[in-house]
Scaffold this motif. Structure first.
Motif, PDB file in Angstrom:
ATOM      1  N   LEU A   1     -16.544-110.071  11.414  1.00  0.00           N
ATOM      2  CA  LEU A   1     -15.571-109.105  10.915  1.00  0.00           C
ATOM      3  C   LEU A   1     -16.187-108.083   9.963  1.00  0.00           C
ATOM      4  CD1 LEU A   1     -12.429-111.376  10.415  1.00  0.00           C
ATOM      5  CD2 LEU A   1     -12.983-109.855  12.325  1.00  0.00           C
ATOM      6  N   ASP A   2     -17.207-108.501   9.208  1.00  0.00           N
ATOM      7  CA  ASP A   2     -17.877-107.540   8.328  1.00  0.00           C
ATOM      8  C   ASP A   2     -18.557-106.445   9.148  1.00  0.00           C
ATOM      9  OD1 ASP A   2     -17.098-108.863   6.043  1.00  0.00           O
ATOM     10  OD2 ASP A   2     -18.935-110.040   5.871  1.00  0.00           O
ATOM     11  N   ALA A   3     -19.225-106.846  10.217  1.00  0.00           N
ATOM     12  CA  ALA A   3     -19.897-105.872  11.082  1.00  0.00           C
ATOM     13  C   ALA A   3     -18.875-104.982  11.790  1.00  0.00           C
ATOM     14  CB  ALA A   3     -20.779-106.587  12.097  1.00  0.00           C
ATOM     15  N   MET A   4     -17.748-105.554  12.172  1.00  0.00           N
ATOM     16  CA  MET A   4     -16.705-104.754  12.820  1.00  0.00           C
ATOM     17  C   MET A   4     -16.132-103.729  11.858  1.00  0.00           C
ATOM     18  SD  MET A   4     -14.779-107.660  15.143  1.00  0.00           S
ATOM     19  CE  MET A   4     -13.612-106.499  15.866  1.00  0.00           C
ATOM     20  N   LEU A   5     -15.941-104.141  10.606  1.00  0.00           N
ATOM     21  CA  LEU A   5     -15.449-103.207   9.600  1.00  0.00           C
ATOM     22  C   LEU A   5     -16.450-102.077   9.370  1.00  0.00           C
ATOM     23  CD1 LEU A   5     -13.094-102.711   7.634  1.00  0.00           C
ATOM     24  CD2 LEU A   5     -14.378-104.021   5.923  1.00  0.00           C
ATOM     25  N   ALA A   6     -17.738-102.423   9.376  1.00  0.00           N
ATOM     26  CA  ALA A   6     -18.781-101.415   9.179  1.00  0.00           C
ATOM     27  C   ALA A   6     -18.829-100.425  10.340  1.00  0.00           C
ATOM     28  CB  ALA A   6     -20.138-102.092   9.006  1.00  0.00           C
ATOM     29  N   ALA A   7     -18.338-100.824  11.508  1.00  0.00           N
ATOM     30  CA  ALA A   7     -18.354 -99.956  12.687  1.00  0.00           C
ATOM     31  C   ALA A   7     -17.194 -98.966  12.695  1.00  0.00           C
ATOM     32  CB  ALA A   7     -18.311-100.799  13.958  1.00  0.00           C
ATOM     33  N   VAL A   8     -16.240 -99.139  11.788  1.00  0.00           N
ATOM     34  CA  VAL A   8     -15.083 -98.250  11.722  1.00  0.00           C
ATOM     35  C   VAL A   8     -15.466 -96.926  11.053  1.00  0.00           C
ATOM     36  CG1 VAL A   8     -12.782 -97.955  10.707  1.00  0.00           C
ATOM     37  CG2 VAL A   8     -13.439-100.166  11.684  1.00  0.00           C
ATOM     38  N   ASN A   9     -15.049 -95.833  11.668  1.00  0.00           N
ATOM     39  CA  ASN A   9     -15.295 -94.514  11.082  1.00  0.00           C
ATOM     40  C   ASN A   9     -14.077 -93.617  11.301  1.00  0.00           C
ATOM     41  OD1 ASN A   9     -15.466 -93.367  13.738  1.00  0.00           O
ATOM     42  ND2 ASN A   9     -17.592 -94.069  13.855  1.00  0.00           N
ATOM     43  N   GLU A  10     -14.237 -92.329  11.057  1.00  0.00           N
ATOM     44  CA  GLU A  10     -13.094 -91.415  11.152  1.00  0.00           C
ATOM     45  C   GLU A  10     -12.571 -91.253  12.581  1.00  0.00           C
ATOM     46  OE1 GLU A  10     -16.845 -89.156  11.720  1.00  0.00           O
ATOM     47  OE2 GLU A  10     -16.110 -90.598  10.233  1.00  0.00           O
ATOM     48  N   LYS A  11     -13.361 -91.690  13.572  1.00  0.00           N
ATOM     49  CA  LYS A  11     -12.928 -91.605  14.970  1.00  0.00           C
ATOM     50  C   LYS A  11     -12.182 -92.859  15.442  1.00  0.00           C
ATOM     51  CE  LYS A  11     -16.747 -88.589  16.411  1.00  0.00           C
ATOM     52  NZ  LYS A  11     -17.891 -88.444  17.352  1.00  0.00           N
ATOM     53  N   THR A  12     -12.253 -93.912  14.658  1.00  0.00           N
ATOM     54  CA  THR A  12     -11.673 -95.193  15.073  1.00  0.00           C
ATOM     55  C   THR A  12     -10.152 -95.131  15.033  1.00  0.00           C
ATOM     56  OG1 THR A  12     -13.579 -96.325  14.086  1.00  0.00           O
ATOM     57  CG2 THR A  12     -11.684 -97.673  14.715  1.00  0.00           C
ATOM     58  N   ARG A  13      -9.531 -95.530  16.126  1.00  0.00           N
ATOM     59  CA  ARG A  13      -8.070 -95.596  16.182  1.00  0.00           C
ATOM     60  C   ARG A  13      -7.576 -97.038  16.231  1.00  0.00           C
ATOM     61  NH1 ARG A  13      -8.859 -91.530  14.610  1.00  0.00           N
ATOM     62  NH2 ARG A  13      -8.271 -89.429  15.307  1.00  0.00           N
ATOM     63  N   VAL A  14      -8.370 -97.922  16.850  1.00  0.00           N
ATOM     64  CA  VAL A  14      -7.926 -99.306  17.042  1.00  0.00           C
ATOM     65  C   VAL A  14      -9.113-100.253  16.881  1.00  0.00           C
ATOM     66  CG1 VAL A  14      -6.893-100.966  18.653  1.00  0.00           C
ATOM     67  CG2 VAL A  14      -6.099 -98.587  18.645  1.00  0.00           C
ATOM     68  N   VAL A  15      -8.838-101.392  16.254  1.00  0.00           N
ATOM     69  CA  VAL A  15      -9.798-102.500  16.203  1.00  0.00           C
ATOM     70  C   VAL A  15      -9.099-103.720  16.798  1.00  0.00           C
ATOM     71  CG1 VAL A  15     -11.178-104.000  14.734  1.00  0.00           C
ATOM     72  CG2 VAL A  15     -10.927-101.585  14.137  1.00  0.00           C
ATOM     73  N   ILE A  16      -9.771-104.418  17.707  1.00  0.00           N
ATOM     74  CA  ILE A  16      -9.172-105.575  18.379  1.00  0.00           C
ATOM     75  C   ILE A  16      -9.891-106.853  17.964  1.00  0.00           C
ATOM     76  CG2 ILE A  16      -8.532-106.608  20.585  1.00  0.00           C
ATOM     77  CD1 ILE A  16      -8.827-103.821  21.850  1.00  0.00           C
ATOM     78  N   VAL A  17      -9.111-107.834  17.529  1.00  0.00           N
ATOM     79  CA  VAL A  17      -9.634-109.168  17.195  1.00  0.00           C
ATOM     80  C   VAL A  17      -8.945-110.173  18.111  1.00  0.00           C
ATOM     81  CG1 VAL A  17      -9.861-110.943  15.424  1.00  0.00           C
ATOM     82  CG2 VAL A  17     -10.059-108.523  14.798  1.00  0.00           C
ATOM     83  N   CYS A  18      -9.713-110.808  18.960  1.00  0.00           N
ATOM     84  CA  CYS A  18      -9.176-111.775  19.926  1.00  0.00           C
ATOM     85  C   CYS A  18      -9.345-113.183  19.366  1.00  0.00           C
ATOM     86  CB  CYS A  18      -9.923-111.642  21.249  1.00  0.00           C
ATOM     87  SG  CYS A  18      -9.248-112.608  22.612  1.00  0.00           S
ATOM     88  N   SER A  19      -8.229-113.865  19.093  1.00  0.00           N
ATOM     89  CA  SER A  19      -8.285-115.178  18.436  1.00  0.00           C
ATOM     90  C   SER A  19      -7.184-116.097  18.962  1.00  0.00           C
ATOM     91  CB  SER A  19      -8.153-115.005  16.919  1.00  0.00           C
ATOM     92  OG  SER A  19      -8.197-116.242  16.252  1.00  0.00           O
ATOM     93  N   PRO A  20      -7.554-117.161  19.702  1.00  0.00           N
ATOM     94  CA  PRO A  20      -8.885-117.568  20.138  1.00  0.00           C
ATOM     95  C   PRO A  20      -9.534-116.514  21.047  1.00  0.00           C
ATOM     96  CG  PRO A  20      -7.345-119.389  20.375  1.00  0.00           C
ATOM     97  CD  PRO A  20      -6.522-118.155  20.106  1.00  0.00           C
ATOM     98  N   ASN A  21     -10.840-116.394  20.880  1.00  0.00           N
ATOM     99  CA  ASN A  21     -11.564-115.372  21.613  1.00  0.00           C
ATOM    100  C   ASN A  21     -11.816-115.809  23.054  1.00  0.00           C
ATOM    101  OD1 ASN A  21     -13.072-112.884  21.855  1.00  0.00           O
ATOM    102  ND2 ASN A  21     -14.913-114.145  21.902  1.00  0.00           N
ATOM    103  N   ASN A  22     -11.464-114.929  23.959  1.00  0.00           N
ATOM    104  CA  ASN A  22     -11.751-115.145  25.382  1.00  0.00           C
ATOM    105  C   ASN A  22     -13.027-114.376  25.720  1.00  0.00           C
ATOM    106  OD1 ASN A  22     -11.658-115.402  28.171  1.00  0.00           O
ATOM    107  ND2 ASN A  22      -9.961-113.988  28.449  1.00  0.00           N
TER     108      ASN A  22
END
Length: 365
Positions: free
Chosen positions: A141-162
């Motif tokens: 999740l830390d790396a996913m947060l770091a990947a967010v920028n001004e172009k990001t509209r959606v972040v998806i977290v699959c739990s349980p992950n398929n």
């Protein structure tokens, strides 16, 4: 003279096609453990009520699905205006991305995760940003947060992950959600949440009250055994729910599906018993495979993940020769759905054969 052809969007032409789980060979005793289907039929009373709907096939279904949406909302303590429906939870995701994404925007998600994510993002005109899972197959999740920028509209977290079966930790997810910009939508995909045991996972209804950018996806396909009818839903703010309704295909959830889901929702005791049986088998299969020295991460769905790397195709081929269909991901691993006791025994025996262990070494006691 140049022969004119219909023009396909470049983004669509570049998309991979969604690949369903492979069917087993038809000879012998075929076993399909490749699509995360529930091995049990629909819950008691569902078939009778659904069959009664057949007399009304000349009529359109309730486009707003008021009865089902109201029942779902009441089951989690929300209002009907917080519930959107679709032909499976993946359809609801398509509706959401269509509502919030635009050309040049980005969708962030873990990889490996659900194969429909890159397709859904591409159809919406967005670019996929794939963040590698941690070595233990959980979301970073830390790396996913770091990947967010001004172009990001959606972040998806699959739990349980398929397909890895791991879950997001409650505290980590809450910190992640709190740090996420409010104009970025966070999708918590909980298609397999009913199968989770012994884990401190997010409490989405509580979080929805605090975060208007959170969307929770759930489905009747897995635990409820209605994969053939396609009923999924979201829990979200009224604003996002209304936007998803605008982008949804009209009458996308049939009256047959609505009725079956509504009846299923009232069979909580039967559902719990069936899910408990699947969970018991899941844990048995995972333990047996680990006993063979195979790498199996924490399994919290109705499937287990074998982190076989380059040997994934070889293992899947061994299973296929014996009429057992599993889901390989070349160079990464194999996802195996939990089936009936006999089907799982066949899978374990094949794993023993493939691993070179004495047959019966991990047999059920």
């Amino acid at each position: 003279m140049t022969h004119a052809r219909p023009q396909i969007r470049a983004e669509v032409a570049a998309l991979p096609a969604y690949k369903p789980g492979k069917k087993p060979a038809t000879s012998g005793r075929p076993v399909k453990l490749s699509s995360n289907e529930n091995p049990f039929p629909p819950l008691d009373g569902v078939l009778a009520e659904a069959t009664a709907c057949l007399e009304g096939l000349n009529r359109y279904p309730d486009i707003a699905a008021v009865e089902l949406r109201t029942a779902l909302a009441e089951s989690v303590g929300l209002g009907a205006g917080n519930v959107a429906l679709g032909a499976g939870s993946v359809a609801v995701l398509y509706h959401l991305l269509s509502a919030v994404c635009e050309p040049g925007s980005e969708v962030v998600y873990a990889w490996r995760s659900f194969e429909a994510y890159p397709i859904a993002a591409g159809i919406a005109g967005a670019r996929s940003v794939q963040v590698p899972l941690r070595p233990d197959a959980t979301h970073d999740l830390d790396a996913m947060l770091a990947a967010v920028n001004e172009k990001t509209r959606v972040v998806i977290v699959c739990s349980p992950n398929n397909p890895t079966g791991t879950v997001a930790d409650r505290r980590e997810f809450e910190l992640f959600l709190a740090a996420l910009p409010r104009d970025v939508v966070c999708v918590l995909d909980e298609a397999y949440v009913e199968f989770v045991r012994g884990s401190d996972i997010p409490e989405p209804v509580h979080l929805l009250a605090q975060h208007e950018n959170l969307v929770v996806l759930r489905t009747f396909s897995k635990a409820y055994g209605l994969a053939g009818l396609r009923v999924g839903y979201s829990l979200a703010s009224e604003e996002l729910t209304e936007a998803m309704a605008k982008t949804a295909i009209p009458f996308g959830v049939t009256q047959l599906a609505q009725t079956a889901a509504l009846v299923s929702l009232g069979r909580t005791d039967d559902l719990r018993d069936r899910v408990d049986a699947i969970v018991e088998e899941r844990d048995r299969v995972a333990a047996a495979l680990r006993g063979l020295g195979l790498a199996v991460p924490d399994a919290q769905g109705n499937f287990v993940w074998l982190a076989l790397g380059d040997a994934a195709s070889d293992f899947a081929g061994t299973c296929e020769l014996q009429g057992v269909a599993v889901r390989p991901f070349d160079g990464e691993g194999v996802r195996v759905t939990v089936g009936t006791v006999d089907e799982n025994d066949r899978l374990i025996a094949l794993a023993e054969q493939w691993a070179g262990a004495p047959v019966g070494a991990t047999a059920r006691s």
